[in-house]
Motif scaffolding. Sequence first.
Motif: not given
Length: 1011
Positions: A746-754, A762-766
Amino acid sequence: MLGAVETRSVSPVFVGRAGELTALTEALSRAAAGEPQALLLGGEAGVGKTRLVEEFTARARAAGAVVALGGCVEIGADGLPFAPFSTALRALRRELPEEFAAAAAGQEGELARLLPELGDPTGHEPAAEEATARLFELTVRLLEGLAADRTVALVLEDLHWADTSTRHLLAYLFRTLAHGRITVVATYRADDIHRRHPLRPLLAELDRLRSVRRIELARFTRAEVHRQLTGILAAEPDPALLDQVFERSDGNAFFVEELVASHESGCAATALSDSLRDLLLVRVEALPEAAQRVVRIAAEGGSTVEFDLLAAVSGLPEDTLIEALRLAVGANILLAAPEGDGYRFRHSLVREAVSDDLLPGERSRLHRRYAEALEADPALVRADERATRLATYWYHARDAARALPAVLRASVEARKRYAYAEQLRLLERAMELWDEVPDAVRAALRPLDYAESYPACSRDPETPLRHLDLLAEAAFAARLSGERERALKIGRTALRILDSDEEHDPLRAAWFYVERARLQSNLARGDGWAEIARAQELVRGLPPSAVHAVVLGIAAGWGMLRNPGPGAFADAERAVEYARLVKAEATELSALGTLGSLMTAAGDPDAGLAQLHEVRRRTLALGQFHEASRTYVNISSGLEGLGRSREAVDIATDGIASARAHGLVDSAGWVRANLAESLYSLGEWDRAQEECELLLRGGAADTKPGGTALLLLARLAVERGDPGTAAGRLAESSARYGSRDPIPQYTLPTAHVALQIAAAEGRLADVRTGLAAAAEAGFPPGTHRYGWPLVLTAVTAEADARGLPAADAGRAAALDLIRRCVRSLAAPAPVWQAYAHQVSAELARAEDRATAERWAEVVAAFEPLDRPYELARARHRHADALLAEGGRREEAAALLHAAHTTAVRLGAQPLREDVELLAARARLAPLSAAPDAPRQPEPEEGDAFGLTPREQDVLRLVAAGRTNRQIAEELFISPKTASVHVSNILAKLGVAGRGEAAALAHRLRLLDAPA
């Protein structure tokens, strides 16, 4: 006198309720047209709900509908599990015997939990948490089948007495009923629904369903009371009597009847006592003593009392009893039950008044006589009611020694019917009685008779039942009935007892810790590992046992999801070994399923998948459908992890059919989530979206499969150019998953979509921050399927932002982190090897060393695979590299044409725009034309987005991080003019801010010299 009362107390004319009756009949008409209807009918006691239902059902029968009525039964403080549904299904079976048999075919053993006439309940799986949902689904499907070709009116009365299981089934029916010509009407007494009444939350939940209509009956107006009196008296009422009756009744239809009956029997309405109970008892007290005695006995027998049971309890000669009943029926106090040979009160208010008028000793004596009569002749009542009624009679007889065994037997019957909430209430009553019972009675109780839900109870059949056994059974029932807080509390009590020297029992304690681990996870209060570890400590070194096997199996399952590695593998193997030693087949198959999944993820896919298929075959053959559905979930997930998405779709489709065939709605949700993911991989995005929406419409929005569906919808949104919608879906998904128990799937796909959303905006820092957080959590074995897309998104964002001054500062560190992530990711299948090539090529692009040859390798890696979106992206990059190297324009045009075709089919708007812009910048033929069509001349001014030369100058400065004032100073224009240019640029590029504009400019090379 009683004859006059009989003919005059009830109005032959149906008074008022025209709007409510119209609403009911219109609902029946819509149902007849194939649109199922659900209505809630509420009103205070005596307001006329029953009369309205009688009028509606009469009209329904006249219209050719099949009518089935079922009423909730009040027996003491506990209702019979599923009583109204059992009665209604019995009526449907009687009315439509052949159709009922066809609709129930193959599921008689399960449906027997509601309708015992269908046979003995089969397939009882004590550990199957979906057992109740399965029964509910089969019930809904049975009703839909019966209503497929005929209109059915299902009326369930007196929900204020409904047991918890009935309320849950009704809620499920109202939420999921989607087919058939059926109208469901449920009635309840509104004045009984106080703040803490258990029906109140259900009514609030049903109010939120647009498919449910709620009707509230108001009291009669003075004009309606006038019409009612006219009907009762068959003449115009005296104005003084009308005033008195209306004032005293306050428009309550039943009170009007009672007041008129009192008046007709010679009592002046104005002379009646102010007490409602006294009013209701007037007619009873007018009966001869023998009839009054029978009425008092009937009041304690329950909502309906059988004639033979009344005869046994009353001890009256048959002729005397019949005469007494005739008088009570003639006075409209009792009625013959619609089915069978029993009697019930015409109105429950009268029964309650009669019961309240009994002396305390009189009440307990009557209950004892009921219990003794039923024990002497169990055939006096229906078999499915016997255990519950006997337990209630003995309990209210205040005989603990007789009540405890009876209550325990009733709890077993409730468990067999999956009525876990009622089982819990009965077990709590048993624990209340425990200390009041003599030691000799407790010593005669055996665990195998009353407690089967946890393995520690079955070690020695000669060991007396203990209080701990009841606590274990109650904890299990509480969890399965959804009362998890109560289950936790019971478990804490048990563990405190087990911590004492007198009750030290490591196996029992280990079982309670495992249960606590489940609850901690279910309640999102942690991952449960501390409890599992404690359970492992307790069983370590002990001889093999069923509890030992359960603990090891749970530990292996925990590791499979959160830390797949050697430890989880070893636990699974030992769980299989121990389960075989103690012949715990269900535990063995569960552990084998876990082991097969671990093998598949750890690099031995052929053996792992073969084992999962074998578990699926065995569980289906044994009727362990919950575990079989779990294998469908794990097989389809394993195949997707290997990049074999087409096979995953086939097995998931079969899994959904299997789960639905066996009523496993929750399992079907898990498999459907896997199906949607595989459809997405195959480029069937519209079908994937449909499956996600179907999953959410089916009530899974608050479950983990619902979270997965929302996450996939978020991914589709961002890849189709709508990051705003994607962010909303991502937030909903994260709320479903929770944050207390981080599971990599769950956490890895969530991080991927984020990361995808941040890159699109265009939020490269994020993007960098998100990748760093994911890298710190790590990529456990088997999570490469989530890790590669995440890393690819991060490196693509770095490559797209190359040349941005704001991105240069942290670029080296970011690329180093990406390389470290790549080294930790496995590539055990061709699809992940292709991802590895693509990540490598994007790394080269980020460092300005990309070559057409490198991108050609990526295209070649994806071409044999069924991954159209990834292939289209690779073709776009290959074409870009070819054009940058200044040659092979025809090959580039063909690549862009193929990529464009895929992007259009998928609705991947950002990819489509990238491809179209590259073709325009290279002055290639329009992509809507054939790939070998002649190229078009480039416009003299502007680019594909219509930017003027001045706007391109401004965009370069925006990309360099300049403010409006700095842009104005450098270009010798006013700040206001600079602001206007920036606004025009954002509008033309279709972006929301300066950062996104800068990222887009670099990604699409808008600021480079034309090719």
